[in-house]
Design a protein around this motif. Structure first.
Motif, PDB file in Angstrom:
ATOM      1  N   SER A  98      -4.952   3.597  -8.397  1.00 39.54           N
ATOM      2  CA  SER A  98      -3.725   3.765  -9.188  1.00 39.54           C
ATOM      3  C   SER A  98      -3.083   5.117  -8.932  1.00 39.54           C
ATOM      4  O   SER A  98      -1.857   5.263  -9.018  1.00 39.54           O
ATOM      5  N   GLY A  99      -3.896   6.107  -8.579  1.00 42.19           N
ATOM      6  CA  GLY A  99      -3.384   7.451  -8.338  1.00 42.19           C
ATOM      7  C   GLY A  99      -2.492   7.575  -7.123  1.00 42.19           C
ATOM      8  O   GLY A  99      -1.750   8.560  -7.008  1.00 42.19           O
ATOM      9  N   GLY A 148       3.112   4.801  -7.257  1.00 42.90           N
ATOM     10  CA  GLY A 148       4.133   5.546  -7.971  1.00 42.90           C
ATOM     11  C   GLY A 148       3.946   5.447  -9.469  1.00 42.90           C
ATOM     12  O   GLY A 148       3.321   4.505  -9.978  1.00 42.90           O
ATOM     13  N   PRO A 149       4.500   6.407 -10.240  1.00 42.17           N
ATOM     14  CA  PRO A 149       4.278   6.444 -11.694  1.00 42.17           C
ATOM     15  C   PRO A 149       4.828   5.229 -12.431  1.00 42.17           C
ATOM     16  O   PRO A 149       4.288   4.846 -13.468  1.00 42.17           O
ATOM     17  N   ASN A 150       5.880   4.619 -11.912  1.00 47.39           N
ATOM     18  CA  ASN A 150       6.494   3.472 -12.580  1.00 47.39           C
ATOM     19  C   ASN A 150       6.249   2.159 -11.848  1.00 47.39           C
ATOM     20  O   ASN A 150       6.906   1.152 -12.135  1.00 47.39           O
ATOM     21  N   GLN A 168       2.843   0.936 -11.073  1.00 47.21           N
ATOM     22  CA  GLN A 168       1.379   0.862 -11.062  1.00 47.21           C
ATOM     23  C   GLN A 168       0.890  -0.574 -10.809  1.00 47.21           C
ATOM     24  O   GLN A 168       1.561  -1.539 -11.170  1.00 47.21           O
ATOM     25  N   SER A 198       6.813   8.740  -3.270  1.00 45.11           N
ATOM     26  CA  SER A 198       5.910   9.217  -4.325  1.00 45.11           C
ATOM     27  C   SER A 198       4.465   8.968  -3.898  1.00 45.11           C
ATOM     28  O   SER A 198       3.692   8.276  -4.560  1.00 45.11           O
ATOM     29  N   GLN A 210      10.367   6.676  -6.927  1.00 43.58           N
ATOM     30  CA  GLN A 210       9.206   6.311  -7.731  1.00 43.58           C
ATOM     31  C   GLN A 210       8.186   5.461  -6.977  1.00 43.58           C
ATOM     32  O   GLN A 210       7.114   5.167  -7.511  1.00 43.58           O
TER      33      GLN A 210
END
Length: 337
Positions: free
Chosen positions: A210-211, A214-216, A218, A275, A303
């Motif tokens: 998950s790391g 991108g933050p949005n 997942q 990202s 993202q």
């Protein structure tokens, strides 16, 4: 001194308990989607090992294009499942293998995994399927590096099939700016890597994977379950440290593989998620534009991270097929609405 000995003893006991729990923890079951993926695939033999691959044929595509999709680390050909429906509509043939040590393929322990061997595997597969021309490579991450060796072999005149074009997604094609994540670095260490690989579990894996998204964008819980199942299959988590030797391969063969990108005469394109903690922006796209002659690159939304084909699959397949059309390999496109 006594405190230190007691502390170390406690740590050893904890590690022994964790090892026992994780080694004996049952492998997760196949989801319906993974079962369908596996049951519609095939196997061939390479050096005595079973290698899984998808081979999708379309009668409706108005072209003779064969797309060879090469997946990344630590996942598998299943990475392409979201773009497969549009592939079926637009290309005649779609081939996607699981490299040795990955996915549904065999995962031999104490094996010397290498990019050169995986490239040999691809050549063997293409000969088995009697594919020798009009091959369009779509690669990601680890698969990018295999694509680079395939390109180098074509430049040398030593490739058993002909590559018509190459499109790459986020991957460490430039070793000097590639940044492995912490878990990759730890897994590569001789002693700690062996311990960590045996203690690998769903929670460690899902956090690490998950790391790099991108933050949005997942990965869903279902996707993480399927990715982990494919790693647990045939105890694949135990060979991840061995497979990571590809990072050393990239450095050893940097001149050859970066040179293949720089000097090849075939159409080359890159689709990039910025990202990405492994291939960082703006360093990566700037380096690409600097090194590659007449660079062709699409940069996705800010993202989107390391897995564009999963995080923004509709945009990726549109960009890829439109690029093929712009190079006159495809004359008409049909997208899923």
């Amino acid at each position: 001194m006594g405190f230190l000995v007691n502390t170390l003893s406690i740590l050893v006991v904890i590690l022994a308990i964790l090892f026992t729990v994780f080694v004996n923890y049952p492998e997760p079951p196949l989801s319906p989607l993974l079962y369908q993926w596996q049951s519609s695939g095939h196997y061939f033999h390479f050096k005595g090992y079973q290698v899984f691959y998808k081979d999708e044929l379309s009668e409706s595509a108005a072209n003779d294009i064969t797309v060879l999709s090469l997946h990344g680390f630590p996942t598998s050909s299943f990475d392409w499942y979201k773009i497969l429906p549009d592939m079926r509509r637009n290309v005649r043939r779609f081939i996607a293998p699981d490299f040795l040590g990955f996915g549904l393929s065999d995962k031999p322990r104490f094996h010397s995994y290498s990019i050169v061997e995986q490239t040999d595997l691809i050549e063997e597969l293409m000969m088995t399927l009697k594919v020798d021309t009009n091959v369009h490579i779509l690669g990601h991450d680890y698969g990018d590096t295999v694509a680079q060796e395939l390109m180098a072999r074509q430049i040398d005149g030593n490739l058993s099939f002909r590559i018509a074009s190459v499109c790459l997604l986020n991957g460490g094609i430039f070793p000097t700016i590639h940044k492995p994540i912490l878990m990759q670095t730890l897994l590569r260490s001789p002693i700690l890597g062996t311990i960590l690989s045996k203690l690998s579990n769903y929670y460690m894996f899902s956090m690490a994977l998950s790391g790099v998204f991108g933050p949005n964008s997942q990965p869903s819980r279902d996707d993480l379950h399927d990715f982990w199942k494919l790693i647990r299959q045939k105890d694949g988590y135990r060979v991840m440290g061995d497979i990571l030797s590809y990072i050393d391969d990239r450095r050893q063969h940097e001149d050859r593989w970066v040179g293949a990108l720089r000097t090849n005469q075939m159409p080359l394109h890159f689709i990039y998620g910025p990202s990405d903690p492994i291939n960082r922006s703006p360093e990566f796209p700037n380096t690409y534009r600097k090194i590659i002659p007449n660079p062709s690159i699409d940069v996705l939304d800010d993202q989107i991270g390391h897995y564009p084909q999963l995080e923004s699959h509709k945009r990726v397949i549109q960009l890829y097929l439109n690029w093929l059309k712009s190079r006159q390999f495809i004359t008409q496109l049909v997208f899923n609405t």
